[in-house]
Design a protein around this motif. Structure first.
Motif, PDB file in Angstrom:
ATOM      1  N   ASP A  41      -6.060  -7.802  -4.984  1.00  0.00           N
ATOM      2  CA  ASP A  41      -5.526  -7.018  -3.871  1.00  0.00           C
ATOM      3  C   ASP A  41      -6.642  -6.294  -3.124  1.00  0.00           C
ATOM      4  OD1 ASP A  41      -2.950  -7.791  -4.383  1.00  0.00           O
ATOM      5  OD2 ASP A  41      -2.400  -5.962  -5.461  1.00  0.00           O
ATOM      6  N   VAL A  42      -7.537  -5.673  -3.876  1.00  0.00           N
ATOM      7  CA  VAL A  42      -8.614  -4.897  -3.254  1.00  0.00           C
ATOM      8  C   VAL A  42      -9.546  -5.813  -2.472  1.00  0.00           C
ATOM      9  CG1 VAL A  42     -10.627  -3.444  -3.703  1.00  0.00           C
ATOM     10  CG2 VAL A  42      -8.496  -3.061  -4.951  1.00  0.00           C
ATOM     11  N   TYR A  58      -3.472   5.713  -9.875  1.00  0.00           N
ATOM     12  CA  TYR A  58      -2.978   4.378  -9.542  1.00  0.00           C
ATOM     13  C   TYR A  58      -4.127   3.391  -9.691  1.00  0.00           C
ATOM     14  CZ  TYR A  58      -0.146   0.752  -7.432  1.00  0.00           C
ATOM     15  OH  TYR A  58       0.587  -0.395  -7.229  1.00  0.00           O
ATOM     16  N   LEU A 114      -5.385  -0.336  -8.519  1.00  0.00           N
ATOM     17  CA  LEU A 114      -5.263  -1.478  -7.625  1.00  0.00           C
ATOM     18  C   LEU A 114      -6.011  -2.653  -8.234  1.00  0.00           C
ATOM     19  CD1 LEU A 114      -5.810   0.220  -4.161  1.00  0.00           C
ATOM     20  CD2 LEU A 114      -3.776  -1.036  -4.837  1.00  0.00           C
ATOM     21  N   THR A 115      -5.374  -3.815  -8.282  1.00  0.00           N
ATOM     22  CA  THR A 115      -5.987  -4.974  -8.916  1.00  0.00           C
ATOM     23  C   THR A 115      -7.096  -5.544  -8.046  1.00  0.00           C
ATOM     24  OG1 THR A 115      -4.477  -6.584  -7.929  1.00  0.00           O
ATOM     25  CG2 THR A 115      -3.779  -5.526 -10.001  1.00  0.00           C
ATOM     26  N   ALA A 142       1.616   2.092  -3.474  1.00  0.00           N
ATOM     27  CA  ALA A 142       0.437   2.668  -4.121  1.00  0.00           C
ATOM     28  C   ALA A 142       0.264   4.126  -3.713  1.00  0.00           C
ATOM     29  CB  ALA A 142      -0.804   1.859  -3.750  1.00  0.00           C
ATOM     30  N   MET A 174       0.816  -1.205   0.000  1.00  0.00           N
ATOM     31  CA  MET A 174       0.000   0.000   0.000  1.00  0.00           C
ATOM     32  C   MET A 174       0.854   1.260   0.000  1.00  0.00           C
ATOM     33  SD  MET A 174      -3.042  -0.892  -0.371  1.00  0.00           S
ATOM     34  CE  MET A 174      -3.776   0.695  -0.100  1.00  0.00           C
TER      35      MET A 174
END
Length: 235
Positions: free
Chosen positions: A20-21, A14, A16-17, A4, A1
């Motif tokens: 991951d989320v 940015y 976030l995939t 990010a 994080m």
């Protein structure tokens, strides 16, 4: 994080995939928490302001106070949505009164976890102790005789600090590419949010964004694009 946060602060955008989320929202499985969260989009209300301009869109809205240091989330009173000055040319000086989030939506643990995540991301842009989050679940509809318009105002800012788009669901749809640009027009990122859980973050003060029209893959059935747009401003 932290990577990010640094990228968001330096580059203005940015992505976030979804894995991951959803891991951070404790909503990994196809069913369970994520399915309950996505079901709120089946209870959105028609957007009369979009309909007046020929659009087909369902939505609700809500406001929360977010304290990143403690993770506290507090719902705020429901009020008409006022677009910040010089941000949306379609609704200058118009207070739009949308239906509020349902009580189940307000209490949803996935929404609460998302707001905590966004609060932490926003502090990379401005080290505030509290943020006001505007939460806008959208369902954009399209048919063979009418494109869906996620951003009918075109390339724009929202007049906030952090702007985010979370992919929730997508059915029989093509198009809907999200693009983020510099103020000079250079494209920083373009992505179609197809996988539920993908989260696009932007520094709204330094970038502009837009989404291309949505069309049905099968013209005999409607196209559906479900997205949660959440913006944060200092409280």
């Amino acid at each position: 994080m932290e990577a990010a946060r640094r990228a968001l602060a330096t580059e203005g955008v940015y992505l976030l995939t979804a894995p991951d989320v959803r891991a951070r929202l404790d909503a990994r499985a196809a069913g369970g928490r994520w399915a309950a969260f996505a079901s709120h989009w089946d209870r959105l209300a028609p957007d009369p302001y979009a309909a007046a301009r020929g659009g087909r869109r369902l939505r609700r809205c809500g406001q929360f106070a977010v304290t990143p240091a403690t993770g506290a989330i507090r719902p705020l009173d429901h009020v008409p949505f006022v677009q910040p000055d010089r941000s949306n040319p379609l609704y200058v000086d118009v207070d739009r009164d949308f239906e509020p989030l349902t009580p189940d939506f307000v209490a949803d643990p996935v929404l609460r976890a998302l707001l905590r995540l966004l609060g932490r991301m926003a502090t990379a842009l401005d080290d505030r102790t509290e943020w006001k989050a505007n939460v806008h679940p959208f369902r954009v509809l399209a048919s063979a005789d009418g494109d869906g318009q996620p951003t009918p105002e075109g390339r724009h800012r929202d007049g906030v600090t952090l702007v985010s788009s979370l992919a929730v669901a997508r059915h029989n749809a093509t198009g809907g590419e999200s693009a983020v640009h510099t103020p000079d027009g250079d494209r920083l990122l373009a992505v179609t949010l197809t996988q539920p859980g993908t989260l696009l973050l932007g520094d709204d003060r330094a970038t502009l964004h837009e989404v291309s029209p949505v069309r049905p893959l099968d013209p005999g059935r409607p196209a559906v694009r479900d997205v949660l747009v959440t913006t944060l401003v200092p409280a």
